[in-house]
Design a protein around this motif. Structure first.
Motif, mmCIF file in Angstrom:
data_model
loop_
_atom_site.group_PDB
_atom_site.id
_atom_site.type_symbol
_atom_site.label_atom_id
_atom_site.label_comp_id
_atom_site.label_asym_id
_atom_site.label_seq_id
_atom_site.Cartn_x
_atom_site.Cartn_y
_atom_site.Cartn_z
ATOM 1 N N SER A 1 -9.238 -2.316 6.751
ATOM 2 C CA SER A 1 -8.960 -1.757 5.435
ATOM 3 C C SER A 1 -9.226 -2.815 4.381
ATOM 4 C CB SER A 1 -7.503 -1.309 5.336
ATOM 5 O OG SER A 1 -7.229 -0.293 6.252
ATOM 6 N N PHE A 2 -9.935 -2.436 3.328
ATOM 7 C CA PHE A 2 -10.172 -3.344 2.214
ATOM 8 C C PHE A 2 -8.997 -3.283 1.258
ATOM 9 C CE2 PHE A 2 -11.449 -3.885 -2.210
ATOM 10 C CZ PHE A 2 -11.892 -5.188 -2.163
ATOM 11 N N ARG B 1 -5.245 1.079 -8.248
ATOM 12 C CA ARG B 1 -6.140 0.908 -7.101
ATOM 13 C C ARG B 1 -5.358 0.458 -5.875
ATOM 14 N NH1 ARG B 1 -10.484 -3.366 -8.292
ATOM 15 N NH2 ARG B 1 -11.118 -2.878 -6.186
ATOM 16 N N LYS B 2 -4.383 -0.420 -6.065
ATOM 17 C CA LYS B 2 -3.586 -0.910 -4.941
ATOM 18 C C LYS B 2 -2.914 0.248 -4.212
ATOM 19 C CE LYS B 2 0.185 -4.002 -3.755
ATOM 20 N NZ LYS B 2 1.249 -4.869 -4.223
ATOM 21 N N ILE B 3 -2.330 1.151 -4.960
ATOM 22 C CA ILE B 3 -1.637 2.304 -4.366
ATOM 23 C C ILE B 3 -2.644 3.233 -3.685
ATOM 24 C CG2 ILE B 3 -0.304 4.376 -4.909
ATOM 25 C CD1 ILE B 3 0.891 2.682 -7.271
ATOM 26 N N VAL B 4 -3.730 3.558 -4.383
ATOM 27 C CA VAL B 4 -4.721 4.501 -3.846
ATOM 28 C C VAL B 4 -5.382 3.943 -2.588
ATOM 29 C CG1 VAL B 4 -6.926 5.627 -4.326
ATOM 30 C CG2 VAL B 4 -5.126 5.614 -6.072
ATOM 31 N N TYR B 5 -5.847 2.690 -2.607
ATOM 32 C CA TYR B 5 -6.503 2.100 -1.443
ATOM 33 C C TYR B 5 -5.575 2.087 -0.234
ATOM 34 C CZ TYR B 5 -10.518 0.224 -4.076
ATOM 35 O OH TYR B 5 -11.652 0.079 -4.817
ATOM 36 N N ARG C 1 -2.986 4.028 0.423
ATOM 37 C CA ARG C 1 -2.738 5.380 0.948
ATOM 38 C C ARG C 1 -3.966 5.948 1.640
ATOM 39 N NH1 ARG C 1 1.309 7.779 -3.659
ATOM 40 N NH2 ARG C 1 3.001 6.367 -3.131
ATOM 41 N N ILE C 2 -5.142 5.742 1.064
ATOM 42 C CA ILE C 2 -6.373 6.242 1.692
ATOM 43 C C ILE C 2 -6.559 5.578 3.053
ATOM 44 C CG2 ILE C 2 -8.902 6.139 1.554
ATOM 45 C CD1 ILE C 2 -8.617 6.654 -1.451
ATOM 46 N N SER C 3 -6.278 4.286 3.123
ATOM 47 C CA SER C 3 -6.413 3.560 4.378
ATOM 48 C C SER C 3 -5.486 4.139 5.447
ATOM 49 C CB SER C 3 -6.088 2.078 4.155
ATOM 50 O OG SER C 3 -6.021 1.395 5.374
ATOM 51 N N ARG C 4 -4.248 4.391 5.075
ATOM 52 C CA ARG C 4 -3.291 4.948 6.044
ATOM 53 C C ARG C 4 -3.726 6.338 6.522
ATOM 54 N NH1 ARG C 4 0.996 1.824 6.711
ATOM 55 N NH2 ARG C 4 1.579 0.384 5.063
ATOM 56 N N VAL C 5 -4.188 7.174 5.599
ATOM 57 C CA VAL C 5 -4.635 8.527 5.975
ATOM 58 C C VAL C 5 -5.841 8.441 6.907
ATOM 59 C CG1 VAL C 5 -5.701 10.639 5.089
ATOM 60 C CG2 VAL C 5 -3.686 9.688 3.953
#
Length: 109
Positions: A67-68, A87-91, A93-97
């Motif tokens: 994950s980046f 971006r910190k929150i979105v990245y 969450r996207i990584s976890r999904v």
């Protein structure tokens, strides 16, 4: 595209920064343009990515678990501004999904 580009040869990128030079420049106000004339860019690094083939089963498997996160940095190098905090929150969450959908363990370098 990256696969084809790196198959042909090395890629060189210049890494530039634009330091704050005046009190009216704010990392919080993304609507305010920092004029290059007032705050010139400075080259701080040159990144060389060598010619390579990274499309292998092992590297693809590794890539699916990484994950980046631009927040993996020294405190003084962490991103500034409200857009980067979002971006910190979105990245994250996207990584976890993505990892959950692929049934892989989440890893960060």
């Amino acid at each position: 595209m990256m696969k084809a580009t790196l198959k042909r040869g090395e890629v060189v990128m210049k890494f530039l920064i634009q330091p704050k030079t005046a009190d009216n420049q704010s990392a919080e106000d993304c609507m305010y343009e920092w004029k290059e004339k007032e705050a010139p860019f400075y080259e701080v690094a040159t990144i060389h990515i060598p010619r390579q083939n990274f499309d292998t089963p092992d590297l693809n498997k590794l890539g699916e678990t990484l994950s980046f996160n631009c927040w993996n940095a020294l405190p003084e190098h962490r991103p500034l501004g409200s857009i980067n905090r979002m971006r910190k929150i979105v990245y994250e969450r996207i990584s976890r999904v993505r990892n959950e959908m692929n049934s892989v363990e989440r890893r960060e370098p």
